[in-house]
Structures are given as C-alpha cells and as structure tokens.
Scaffold this motif. Structure first.
Motif, short mmCIF file in Angstrom:
data_model
loop_
_atom_site.label_atom_id
_atom_site.label_comp_id
_atom_site.label_asym_id
_atom_site.label_seq_id
_atom_site.Cartn_x
_atom_site.Cartn_y
_atom_site.Cartn_z
N ILE A 22 -15.24 28.99 -1.42
CA ILE A 22 -16.01 30.19 -1.09
C ILE A 22 -16.48 30.07 0.35
O ILE A 22 -16.94 29.02 0.78
CB ILE A 22 -17.23 30.33 -2.03
CG1 ILE A 22 -16.77 30.54 -3.48
CG2 ILE A 22 -18.14 31.48 -1.59
CD1 ILE A 22 -17.89 30.44 -4.50
N ALA A 23 -16.36 31.16 1.08
CA ALA A 23 -16.84 31.22 2.47
C ALA A 23 -18.02 32.17 2.53
O ALA A 23 -18.08 33.17 1.80
CB ALA A 23 -15.73 31.70 3.40
N SER A 24 -18.96 31.87 3.40
CA SER A 24 -20.08 32.77 3.64
C SER A 24 -20.47 32.68 5.11
O SER A 24 -19.77 32.05 5.91
CB SER A 24 -21.26 32.47 2.72
OG SER A 24 -22.22 33.51 2.78
N ALA A 25 -21.59 33.28 5.47
CA ALA A 25 -21.96 33.34 6.89
C ALA A 25 -23.43 33.06 7.13
O ALA A 25 -23.92 33.32 8.22
CB ALA A 25 -21.60 34.73 7.46
N VAL A 78 -21.93 23.19 10.77
CA VAL A 78 -21.57 24.59 11.08
C VAL A 78 -21.48 24.82 12.58
O VAL A 78 -20.47 25.33 13.09
CB VAL A 78 -22.56 25.56 10.41
CG1 VAL A 78 -22.36 26.97 10.96
CG2 VAL A 78 -22.37 25.56 8.91
N ASN A 79 -22.52 24.48 13.32
CA ASN A 79 -22.48 24.72 14.76
C ASN A 79 -21.44 23.85 15.45
O ASN A 79 -20.81 24.26 16.43
CB ASN A 79 -23.87 24.48 15.37
CG ASN A 79 -24.80 25.66 15.19
OD1 ASN A 79 -24.39 26.71 14.67
ND2 ASN A 79 -26.05 25.51 15.57
N ALA A 80 -21.25 22.63 14.95
CA ALA A 80 -20.21 21.77 15.52
C ALA A 80 -18.83 22.36 15.28
O ALA A 80 -17.95 22.30 16.15
CB ALA A 80 -20.31 20.37 14.92
N ALA A 81 -18.61 22.93 14.09
CA ALA A 81 -17.34 23.59 13.81
C ALA A 81 -17.13 24.78 14.73
O ALA A 81 -16.03 25.02 15.23
CB ALA A 81 -17.29 24.03 12.34
N ARG A 122 -18.67 26.90 1.88
CA ARG A 122 -18.82 26.52 3.28
C ARG A 122 -18.91 27.75 4.16
O ARG A 122 -18.51 28.84 3.77
CB ARG A 122 -17.62 25.64 3.72
CG ARG A 122 -17.57 24.29 3.02
CD ARG A 122 -16.16 23.72 2.97
NE ARG A 122 -15.56 23.60 4.28
CZ ARG A 122 -14.27 23.29 4.47
NH1 ARG A 122 -13.46 23.08 3.45
NH2 ARG A 122 -13.79 23.20 5.69
N HIS A 123 -19.42 27.54 5.35
CA HIS A 123 -19.46 28.63 6.32
C HIS A 123 -18.02 28.98 6.70
O HIS A 123 -17.15 28.11 6.82
CB HIS A 123 -20.23 28.18 7.56
CG HIS A 123 -20.64 29.30 8.47
ND1 HIS A 123 -19.75 29.99 9.25
CD2 HIS A 123 -21.87 29.84 8.72
CE1 HIS A 123 -20.40 30.91 9.96
NE2 HIS A 123 -21.69 30.84 9.65
N TRP A 124 -17.79 30.26 6.94
CA TRP A 124 -16.42 30.68 7.25
C TRP A 124 -15.88 30.03 8.51
O TRP A 124 -14.67 29.81 8.63
CB TRP A 124 -16.34 32.21 7.36
CG TRP A 124 -17.05 32.80 8.54
CD1 TRP A 124 -18.32 33.26 8.58
CD2 TRP A 124 -16.51 32.98 9.86
NE1 TRP A 124 -18.62 33.71 9.84
CE2 TRP A 124 -17.53 33.56 10.64
CE3 TRP A 124 -15.27 32.72 10.45
CZ2 TRP A 124 -17.35 33.87 11.99
CZ3 TRP A 124 -15.08 33.03 11.79
CH2 TRP A 124 -16.12 33.60 12.54
N ILE A 125 -16.77 29.69 9.46
CA ILE A 125 -16.30 29.05 10.69
C ILE A 125 -15.75 27.66 10.39
O ILE A 125 -14.84 27.17 11.09
CB ILE A 125 -17.42 29.00 11.76
CG1 ILE A 125 -16.83 28.75 13.16
CG2 ILE A 125 -18.46 27.96 11.44
CD1 ILE A 125 -16.05 29.89 13.72
N GLU A 126 -16.26 27.02 9.34
CA GLU A 126 -15.72 25.72 8.94
C GLU A 126 -14.32 25.87 8.36
O GLU A 126 -13.44 25.03 8.60
CB GLU A 126 -16.65 25.05 7.92
CG GLU A 126 -18.02 24.68 8.49
CD GLU A 126 -18.92 24.07 7.44
OE1 GLU A 126 -19.09 22.83 7.46
OE2 GLU A 126 -19.47 24.82 6.62
N TRP A 127 -14.10 26.94 7.58
CA TRP A 127 -12.76 27.20 7.06
C TRP A 127 -11.80 27.52 8.21
O TRP A 127 -10.64 27.06 8.22
CB TRP A 127 -12.79 28.36 6.08
CG TRP A 127 -13.48 28.07 4.78
CD1 TRP A 127 -14.73 28.48 4.41
CD2 TRP A 127 -12.97 27.31 3.68
NE1 TRP A 127 -15.04 28.02 3.15
CE2 TRP A 127 -13.99 27.31 2.67
CE3 TRP A 127 -11.78 26.65 3.44
CZ2 TRP A 127 -13.82 26.66 1.45
CZ3 TRP A 127 -11.60 26.00 2.22
CH2 TRP A 127 -12.61 26.01 1.25
N LEU A 128 -12.26 28.26 9.21
CA LEU A 128 -11.41 28.57 10.35
C LEU A 128 -11.11 27.32 11.16
O LEU A 128 -9.97 27.11 11.61
CB LEU A 128 -12.10 29.62 11.24
CG LEU A 128 -11.30 30.13 12.45
CD1 LEU A 128 -9.98 30.75 12.02
CD2 LEU A 128 -12.12 31.13 13.25
#
Length: 413
Positions: free
Chosen positions: A381-384, A185-188, A401-407
């Motif tokens: 599914i995205a979450s935060a 997540v933080n790497a994304a 996955r975290h939404w930042i990963e989808w972005l």
C-alpha cells in the motif's frame, strides 16, 4: 442560511468569517453522503450539516454543552465535504472557529482529557522529545497491549541521503513525527530527486509546521511553530540558494498552504508567509514538473513484474491540497499496477491526533479502509502522509509505505 450572530462574536474577525461561510450553506445535504463519521454513526449531528447547525446556534448565543463539543471533536476535518459541496462552503475553516469558541464556552473538559491533549500538543510537535519518547515506547513494546503495540511497529530505517552536488537545490521539511515514524521518506525523496538533477537539503530540527497544536485548539502555539519554520526557511529562499521548499507529508503541506490565512491579522508575517507559500510544493507536484528527467531514469530500468499496489490518497492530498491523480500517474509511469479502491474519497481515520483521541471511530474507519485497499490483493500500500502510513500500517497485512519510497525502489532496481 440566514444568521444573527451574538454580540460576543459579531464584530470580530472570527465572526465575519463564520457569517460569510454560514450564509453560503443551503442545507442541501450533499455533504452527508461523503462524511466518514456520518456514514459510520448515522447521526445527523456527526455530519457537516449537523455540525454547521451546532456552530450556528453557538455563535448566535445559545448555550454550549459538552454534547456540542463532542460532535465537533468527532469531526475528522477531512474536508471531503468541501470537495462535494456545490455552494463552496469552507467547512474546514468554520469548524476551526467552532472548536475554538466551544473550548471557551462549553463546560471545562475533564482533567484527564486536558492532560492528554496537552501532552499530544507539546510532545509530538517537538521532534527531539517525540523521538526520545518513541524510542522508549518501542523498547517497552513487548509489555504493551497489542492495540498500542501495533502502533509502534518497526519502520524502514533511514537510507543514504545523497550529498548536495547539483546546481538546483530545494529545502525539505523534516517535520515533527515523521523523523521517528517514517525516517526514510525524506531520504528516499532526496535519492529520487538526486537522480533527476535536484539536491534536497534538510534543515535540521526544523520541527512542526503548526498543524498539530492548531488542530488541538492551541492556535497561538500553532502560529509560533509556523512562524519559527518561516524564519528558518526564508534566509535560504531570499539568498536564492534554493528554488523552494518541498514537503513530503501531505498533512503538513496542506497546513503550510493555509499560512496566509493563519497570519491574516499580522501584516509582517503575512507578507513573509505569502512569499514562502508561493515557493512551496508537495513532492508530487515537484516530480510531476520533472517527468522528462524521470522518464530518462526509468527507461534504463526493467519496469515489468513489480506487482500491484493500492494507493490511499490522504484527505490532505485530495481534499486539502486538491492534488488528484498525480501520484497515481507517477507510480504507473514507474511500472506499478494500481488496484481499484472503493470509496477512495473517505478518510482512513488517522487525521493527525484523531486516532489517539477518538480511537474507536478511528479503528472502524481504518478497518474499512484496509478492506477497500486489500480488495484488489495488492503486494503493498502506498500513501502520502506519515499519519496515514502509521495508522494503516498498524493493522495491514502488507507493507504500507510512502509512495516516494515505492518510486525510489523502482529507480533502484
């Protein structure tokens, strides 16, 4: 609501705060309509209004039973009721006070309960300890019951973290459970920010924000975690080496936003907390400020045909941080179609350590949430928040996955 607090609490800081909150409540019951545990269990004492009565009775000197503690334990602290309340009752703070005093006034918990809560507070909050324990548990996964094994499902490995190359820099909270449960997540976030001209810097082993121990009634331990974190962040902020701190887990962000209240009785720490909180943003808030740079990156990408995804907005994002519609807008900007989600204001049942302490209720809430998320037939599914992602991912039929990963994926393809 009229109050007459007992002598043991009347002239304390907790008493003054609880009295002010209780007096705002007008018994309207609007909160019951948005309370996940009341909707599920149908018991007035498992609603905010019912718990407020229990707390009022306790603080006015009535005997505190294990039943009182049970109903307070069952609260998710999702704060959906605060969003609904027309009178501005700060229920989250009141229930924290109630739990604190119930721990002292109610009959002692059983030894197994005490051990379990101590282990949760002092294992998960330590990244190195939790990481090692999680790796061992993963190795033993084939031997575990299916319900427990599901919580240890493989996560996406940490990807490339761009080296700092931009003049603009931000710190990021590593956290306690997130490095083990959702290591990319933080790497994304670092990859996305790198593309729009910001370098993300990780403070190694910065640890827990304090939320976990605080929510398990170890308030002193929570303040110790928060104090340590502030001391790690402040030097870089004071020297101007970074613009601020960004947080990718909305649960941590919501708690950090409360640091001024956490240190209200400690003047030196209060001043320090105020400065840091003023320079702290959720990752959605930071990227939303940089939409022009984001659009420049997106215009070079083929944005069609990504498939529909469902967004689960964690309680800490929509009710705690009061951030609504921002993530959805960023995902749509990146070309994702978002499916409608019924009862999007309701909790998924994760709620920090709640899913481990109240597994039956948490499982029912999770299954209800997954049904709502799956109704639009999303491909993912995205979450935060790390807890929601792990909890939903334990039973979902599609990637969570975290939404930042989808972005990040949208910007990478």
């Amino acid at each position: 609501m009229q109050t007459k607090l007992a002598d043991f609490i009347r002239d304390t800081a907790d008493g003054a705060e609880a009295d002010a909150i209780l007096r705002k409540c007008v018994h309207c019951g609007f909160c019951t309509a948005t309370c996940p545990t009341f909707q599920l269990l149908g018991d007035e004492l498992d609603s905010p209004r019912g718990r407020i009565y229990l707390i009022k009775q306790m603080l006015e000197g009535e005997a505190v039973s294990a039943r009182t503690q049970l109903h307070l334990d069952r609260c998710l602290t999702c704060r959906s009721c605060e969003t609904t309340c027309p009178s501005g009752v700060e229920y989250g703070r009141l229930v924290d006070i109630g739990r604190k005093w119930a721990e002292n006034l109610a009959p002692p918990r059983s030894a197994p309960q005490q051990v379990k809560r101590w282990l949760l507070a002092n294992t998960i909050s330590q990244p190195a300890v939790f990481g090692a324990a999680y790796r061992v548990a993963r190795a033993l996964r084939p031997l575990m019951p299916s319900t427990l094994a599901a919580k240890l499902a493989p996560s996406r490995p940490r990807g490339v973290w761009p080296s700092p190359r931009h003049a603009r820099k931000w710190l990021v909270l590593g956290g306690c459970a997130q490095p083990a449960l959702t290591p990319d997540v933080n790497a994304a976030a670092a990859r996305v920010l790198d593309r729009i001209g910001i370098s993300l810097i990780e403070v190694r082993r910065d640890g827990c924000c304090g939320a976990l121990r605080s929510h398990l009634n170890d308030h002193e331990g929570g303040r110790e975690d928060a104090s340590r974190l502030l001391q790690q962040w402040q030097p870089a902020l004071e020297r101007g080496e970074v613009e601020g701190v960004v947080i990718t887990a909305s649960g941590c962000g919501s708690f950090v936003r409360e640091y001024r209240h956490l240190f209200r009785d400690d003047a030196p720490m209060l001043a320090q907390a105020g400065k840091v909180v003023a320079q702290t943003l959720d990752i959605a808030e930071l990227i939303a400020r940089e939409t022009h740079a984001l659009d420049e990156c997106l215009v070079k990408r083929a944005l069609g045909g990504r498939g529909a995804i469902a967004f689960h907005s964690p309680c800490t994002l929509q009710h705690g941080l009061q951030i609504r519609g921002v993530v959805e807008g960023l995902l749509q900007r990146a070309g994702y179609e978002l499916t409608p989600v019924a009862d999007a204001h309701l909790c998924c049942g994760s709620a920090g350590s709640y899913s481990l302490l109240q597994p039956e209720i948490a499982t029912s809430l999770r299954d209800n949430k997954l049904a709502a998320l799956a109704a639009g037939k999303p491909v993912g599914i995205a979450s935060a928040n790390v807890g929601c992602i792990a909890h939903l991912g334990s039973a979902a039929d599609v990637p969570v996955r975290h939404w930042i990963e989808w972005l990040d994926e949208a910007l990478s393809t």
